[in-house]
Design a protein around this motif. Structure first.
Motif, short mmCIF file in Angstrom:
data_model
loop_
_atom_site.label_atom_id
_atom_site.label_comp_id
_atom_site.label_asym_id
_atom_site.label_seq_id
_atom_site.Cartn_x
_atom_site.Cartn_y
_atom_site.Cartn_z
N UNK A 1 9.60 -15.43 -3.85
CA UNK A 1 8.40 -14.67 -4.22
C UNK A 1 7.73 -15.17 -5.48
N UNK A 2 8.50 -15.76 -6.40
CA UNK A 2 7.96 -16.02 -7.74
C UNK A 2 7.95 -17.47 -8.20
N UNK A 3 8.60 -18.38 -7.51
CA UNK A 3 8.77 -19.75 -8.01
C UNK A 3 7.45 -20.49 -8.20
N UNK A 4 6.42 -20.11 -7.49
CA UNK A 4 5.16 -20.85 -7.59
C UNK A 4 4.06 -20.04 -8.26
N UNK A 5 4.45 -19.01 -9.01
CA UNK A 5 3.49 -18.22 -9.76
C UNK A 5 3.57 -18.61 -11.23
N UNK A 6 2.46 -18.48 -11.93
CA UNK A 6 2.47 -18.77 -13.36
C UNK A 6 3.36 -17.76 -14.10
N UNK A 7 3.28 -16.50 -13.70
CA UNK A 7 4.10 -15.45 -14.28
C UNK A 7 4.80 -14.72 -13.14
N UNK A 8 6.14 -14.75 -13.11
CA UNK A 8 6.84 -14.00 -12.06
C UNK A 8 6.46 -12.52 -12.14
N UNK B 1 -2.01 -23.18 -6.48
CA UNK B 1 -0.58 -23.02 -6.64
C UNK B 1 -0.02 -24.30 -7.26
N UNK B 2 0.66 -24.16 -8.36
CA UNK B 2 1.19 -25.32 -9.07
C UNK B 2 2.45 -25.84 -8.38
N UNK B 3 2.47 -27.14 -8.12
CA UNK B 3 3.66 -27.78 -7.55
C UNK B 3 4.72 -27.89 -8.66
N UNK B 4 5.95 -27.54 -8.33
CA UNK B 4 7.04 -27.59 -9.30
C UNK B 4 8.21 -28.36 -8.72
N UNK C 1 25.09 -18.32 -8.69
CA UNK C 1 24.05 -18.72 -7.74
C UNK C 1 23.29 -19.94 -8.22
N UNK C 2 23.01 -20.84 -7.29
CA UNK C 2 22.27 -22.07 -7.56
C UNK C 2 21.11 -22.15 -6.57
N UNK C 3 19.94 -22.48 -7.07
CA UNK C 3 18.77 -22.68 -6.20
C UNK C 3 18.88 -24.08 -5.61
N UNK C 4 18.86 -24.19 -4.29
CA UNK C 4 18.96 -25.50 -3.65
C UNK C 4 17.64 -25.98 -3.06
N UNK C 5 16.70 -25.07 -2.84
CA UNK C 5 15.38 -25.45 -2.31
C UNK C 5 14.42 -24.30 -2.54
N UNK C 6 13.17 -24.62 -2.78
CA UNK C 6 12.14 -23.59 -2.93
C UNK C 6 10.80 -24.16 -2.53
N UNK C 7 10.11 -23.39 -1.74
CA UNK C 7 8.75 -23.68 -1.34
C UNK C 7 7.98 -22.37 -1.45
N UNK C 8 6.66 -22.41 -1.47
CA UNK C 8 5.93 -21.15 -1.54
C UNK C 8 6.34 -20.23 -0.38
N UNK C 9 6.88 -19.05 -0.71
CA UNK C 9 7.26 -18.08 0.29
C UNK C 9 8.63 -18.26 0.91
N UNK C 10 9.39 -19.23 0.44
CA UNK C 10 10.75 -19.40 0.95
C UNK C 10 11.65 -20.02 -0.11
N UNK C 11 12.94 -19.75 0.03
CA UNK C 11 13.91 -20.32 -0.92
C UNK C 11 15.28 -20.34 -0.29
N UNK C 12 16.09 -21.28 -0.76
CA UNK C 12 17.49 -21.36 -0.37
C UNK C 12 18.33 -21.38 -1.64
N UNK C 13 19.37 -20.54 -1.64
CA UNK C 13 20.28 -20.46 -2.78
C UNK C 13 21.70 -20.43 -2.25
N UNK C 14 22.65 -20.80 -3.08
CA UNK C 14 24.04 -20.79 -2.64
C UNK C 14 24.98 -20.44 -3.78
N UNK C 15 26.19 -20.07 -3.38
CA UNK C 15 27.27 -19.75 -4.32
C UNK C 15 28.53 -20.43 -3.82
N UNK C 16 29.21 -21.14 -4.72
CA UNK C 16 30.54 -21.68 -4.41
C UNK C 16 31.53 -20.55 -4.62
N UNK C 17 32.26 -20.19 -3.58
CA UNK C 17 33.15 -19.03 -3.63
C UNK C 17 34.49 -19.37 -4.27
#
Length: 136
Positions: free
Chosen positions: A69-76, A1-4, A25-41
């Motif tokens: 699900x896809x951030x750490x794959x070569x092809x989503x 798994x490629x580190x990004x 939407x903005x990605x604030x964190x991503x790890x293999x199998x998890x992610x955090x995203x947010x939206x300023x309302x």
């Protein structure tokens, strides 16, 4: 798994324009199998009653799953097969935050749970998504 780096992951998902440009939407964190995203309302996210539109909440949750699900794959290659959401209470803050966690990743299907809160820790929604890995 490629580190990004977070910036590389954001670049990967820049073409997910409905989420990134449409709702902001903005990605604030991503790890293999998890992610955090947010939206300023702001006003564009509101329904006629002045609450955050359900579609904004669902889109943010779905986007967080896509990243997890896809951030750490070569092809989503994992797409949403089914998504369900429980809207629990209106957001009280100025930001929505979604945290997606992989519950089970199989060969072709997966299960993700997403908690959507505001920055005041109000639990706004809980969602589950089944993913399907295409091209296998």
């Amino acid at each position: 798994m490629k580190e990004r780096t977070l910036e590389e992951i954001r670049q990967m998902f820049r073409e997910d324009r409905f989420a990134t440009e449409g709702i902001g939407a903005v990605i604030t964190d991503a790890k293999p199998g998890s992610a955090k995203c947010e939206v300023a309302l702001n006003a564009i996210h509101q329904n006629a009653r002045g609450a955050v539109m359900g579609g904004v909440i669902f889109t943010l949750a779905d986007f967080a799953v896509a990243v997890a699900a896809n951030a750490y794959k070569e092809t989503p290659d994992t797409v949403t097969l089914h998504g369900g959401i429980n809207f629990l209470t209106p957001a009280k803050g100025k930001r929505l935050l979604a945290e997606a966690i992989c519950v089970k990743a199989g060969r072709t299907t997966s299960l993700y749970e997403v908690m959507v809160t505001d920055e005041l820790d109000t639990l706004v929604a809980q969602a589950t998504f089944n993913g399907f890995t295409v091209g296998r």
